[in-house]
Scaffold this motif. Structure first.
Motif, PDB file in Angstrom:
ATOM      1  N   THR A  69     -14.276  -2.727   6.746  1.00 22.21           N
ATOM      2  CA  THR A  69     -14.085  -4.130   7.142  1.00 22.21           C
ATOM      3  C   THR A  69     -14.862  -4.404   8.441  1.00 22.21           C
TER       4      THR A  69
ATOM      5  N   ASP B  90      -6.354  -3.577  16.041  1.00 20.99           N
ATOM      6  CA  ASP B  90      -6.033  -3.595  14.620  1.00 20.99           C
ATOM      7  C   ASP B  90      -6.120  -2.198  14.023  1.00 20.99           C
TER       8      ASP B  90
ATOM      9  N   ILE C 241      -7.662 -10.152  10.923  1.00 23.56           N
ATOM     10  CA  ILE C 241      -7.831 -10.161  12.385  1.00 23.56           C
ATOM     11  C   ILE C 241      -9.307 -10.122  12.784  1.00 23.56           C
TER      12      ILE C 241
ATOM     13  N   VAL D  54      -7.641   0.558  11.623  1.00 23.02           N
ATOM     14  CA  VAL D  54      -8.900   0.912  10.986  1.00 23.02           C
ATOM     15  C   VAL D  54      -8.627   2.077  10.047  1.00 23.02           C
ATOM     16  N   GLU D  55      -8.992   1.877   8.774  1.00 23.09           N
ATOM     17  CA  GLU D  55      -8.779   2.968   7.831  1.00 23.09           C
ATOM     18  C   GLU D  55     -10.132   3.580   7.494  1.00 23.09           C
ATOM     19  N   THR D  56     -10.902   2.932   6.647  1.00 27.66           N
ATOM     20  CA  THR D  56     -12.228   3.459   6.316  1.00 27.66           C
ATOM     21  C   THR D  56     -13.295   2.941   7.283  1.00 27.66           C
ATOM     22  N   GLY D  57     -13.018   1.847   7.945  1.00 29.86           N
ATOM     23  CA  GLY D  57     -13.985   1.238   8.856  1.00 29.86           C
ATOM     24  C   GLY D  57     -14.909   0.253   8.165  1.00 29.86           C
TER      25      GLY D  57
ATOM     26  N   ARG E  23       0.786  -1.233   0.000  1.00 31.40           N
ATOM     27  CA  ARG E  23       0.000   0.000   0.000  1.00 31.40           C
ATOM     28  C   ARG E  23       0.818   1.283   0.000  1.00 31.40           C
TER      29      ARG E  23
END
Ligand code: PRP
Length: 214
Positions: free
Chosen positions: A167, A160, A146, A162-165, A12
């Motif tokens: 997942t 863990d 995870i 969290v980027e956009t949330g 990424r």
């Protein structure tokens, strides 16, 4: 003049990193060839070398001086705990380290219960629960996906990124507590910083100016 070596994080962060380096005039054409099996790339003109490695290995290369400069996520820097200078926040790869789980797990956190915590980041999780919250937990190390852990009953919560949330949302989980913000950072080997101070500070200054303009 000796070569300055960069360790870059595969995946990424790699694309964004190369884009940024290009903006300060550091190019490495042969690195863009996706079919190449070459591991190390050279810019003869600027006396620079570049290689890509797994994120957690970047601080290792930099601590040992095999790379002078590394570009890697703050999560990896914290987890690896290597001896290096963190000199610049590049402002991309922004996300958060969080404690996540189903809403029903909130009570375990509030009552300081002995719960199981699954994570790819056992050092960060341990520091957070033991040193910041004074909560004894059982840590379970995983290597990916995870979010599965609380769904299948391996753990009550996870620590863990969290980027956009999305997942979390798609799996019926949520952020329960925020540990810290994360982004891509520049790290430097302390000896390189002394020996190649002018070249390295000049480069950092250029990146800093660019980052502040963005
Ligand atoms: C990371 C992280 C989360 C997800 C968060 O996993 O572990 O699973 O991204 O992103 P989101 O908030 O935008 O959904 P990654 O895709 O790197 O792979 P991994 O599960 O194998 O660690």
């Amino acid at each position: 003049m000796r070569y300055l070596t960069f360790a870059l994080t595969k995946g990424r962060l790699a694309f964004k990193t190369l884009e940024l380096l290009e903006q300060v005039g550091i190019t490495c054409e042969e690195m863009k060839d996706k079919d190449s099996r070459k591991l190390i790339f050279v810019n003869e003109e600027l006396k620079l070398k570049f290689f890509l490695s797994k994120g957690p290995d970047v601080p290792t290369y930099v601590e040992y001086g095999a790379a002078d400069i590394g570009i890697v996520g703050k999560d990896t820097i914290m987890e690896e705990g290597r001896k290096l200078y963190e000199v610049l926040d590049l402002g991309f790869g922004k996300c958060r380290m969080c404690v996540c789980g189903p809403a029903s797990a909130r009570q375990y956190l509030n009552n300081n219960q002995l719960i199981r915590v699954a994570t790819k980041y056992p050092h960060i999780a341990k520091d957070y629960f033991y040193n910041q919250k004074n909560q004894t937990v059982e840590l379970i190390k995983l290597n990916g996906s995870i979010e599965l852990a609380p769904i299948v009953g391996l753990s009550e919560v996870i620590v863990d990124i969290v980027e956009t949330g999305s997942t979390l949302r798609e799996n019926g989980l949520e952020v329960l507590e925020e540990i810290c913000p994360l982004s891509a950072r520049v790290v430097v080997n302390p000896v390189s910083m002394r020996m190649e101070n002018e070249r390295i500070t000049d480069l950092i200054q250029k990146l800093k100016t660019l980052v502040s303009e963005n």
